[in-house]
Design a protein around this motif. Structure first.
Motif, short mmCIF file in Angstrom:
data_model
loop_
_atom_site.label_atom_id
_atom_site.label_comp_id
_atom_site.label_asym_id
_atom_site.label_seq_id
_atom_site.Cartn_x
_atom_site.Cartn_y
_atom_site.Cartn_z
N GLY A 93 0.82 -1.21 0.00
CA GLY A 93 0.00 0.00 0.00
C GLY A 93 0.84 1.25 0.00
O GLY A 93 0.54 2.23 -0.69
N ALA A 96 2.35 1.80 -3.43
CA ALA A 96 1.34 2.34 -4.35
C ALA A 96 1.05 3.80 -4.04
O ALA A 96 0.92 4.62 -4.95
N ALA A 97 0.98 4.14 -2.76
CA ALA A 97 0.68 5.52 -2.36
C ALA A 97 1.78 6.49 -2.77
O ALA A 97 1.52 7.67 -3.02
N LYS A 112 -4.80 7.52 2.86
CA LYS A 112 -5.91 7.25 1.94
C LYS A 112 -5.79 5.87 1.31
O LYS A 112 -6.76 5.19 1.11
N GLU A 113 -4.56 5.49 0.98
CA GLU A 113 -4.36 4.23 0.27
C GLU A 113 -3.76 3.15 1.15
O GLU A 113 -3.58 2.03 0.71
N THR A 114 -3.42 3.49 2.37
CA THR A 114 -2.83 2.50 3.28
C THR A 114 -3.60 2.49 4.59
O THR A 114 -4.33 3.42 4.90
#
Length: 201
Positions: A93, A96-97, A112-114
């Motif tokens: 995550g 990706a973030a 938000k993404e993790t």
């Protein structure tokens, strides 16, 4: 004295000749990878590219979060000796973030993404949710009608299964835990009444 001047003149001519040859040397073909710039933050290049890794220095960009370790009102102050990856262990995550992030970008302040999972918290605080409930009988959140609830006990109920430790225990924020926990309740119980089926007829 004439010999000394001749040697100095000869040295000057040699330096100019070598400089001219160096200036005429062919340039390397292709475009080389940008090198790390001493003025650029760690993990970045002069072009502003950023490459996240699990051993990156988070303080390079997230200095406010790291500095919260010095604020006794923040929960992180009691955990400041722990590496960030102890709690922020979602490597996929995080990768990706941080994808496409540049050193010049505005630093994100919210995850938000993790996610921060409960396991790292429980590994030190109780070992299990059941043990945590037993150890915190006086942990209370109260609604506008005076209804009290132990938030740790509430987490055992199916309808609260999406709530994580980090939703109430915001480690890098100096908001009191009572306020943060109550705010989390209000995200669903928007009329500040904990009893279900009392908001809408």
């Amino acid at each position: 004295m004439g010999a000394k001047v001749s040697r100095a003149a000869l040295a000057l001519v040699l330096c100019l000749g070598v400089g001219a040859l160096a200036a005429c040397a062919p340039a390397a073909s292709g475009s080389p990878e940008p090198e790390a710039d001493a003025a650029a933050p760690e993990g970045t290049t002069a072009a502003g590219d950023f490459s996240w890794s699990a051993d990156a220095d988070c303080a390079t960009c997230h200095s406010a979060a790291v500095e919260s370790g010095a604020n006794e009102a923040c929960g992180y102050s009691q955990h400041a000796e722990m590496p960030c990856m102890t709690c922020h262990d979602d490597e996929a995550g995080l990768a990706a973030a941080h994808e496409g992030v540049a050193a010049s970008d505005k630093v994100a302040t919210k995850l938000k993404e993790t996610v921060v999972k409960d396991e790292p918290c429980l590994s030190c605080h109780g070992g299990s949710l059941e043990s945590l409930v037993a150890a915190t009988p006086d942990a209370v959140v109260m609604d506008s009608k005076g209804t009290e609830a132990n938030p740790h006990e509430v987490l055992q109920q199916e309808q609260h299964g999406e709530i994580a430790c980090a939703d109430c225990h915001q480690m890098h924020d100096d908001k009191p835990i009572e306020t943060a926990a109550h705010d989390e309740c209000l995200s669903c119980h928007h009329t500040d009444v904990f009893t279900c089926y009392t908001c809408h007829e």
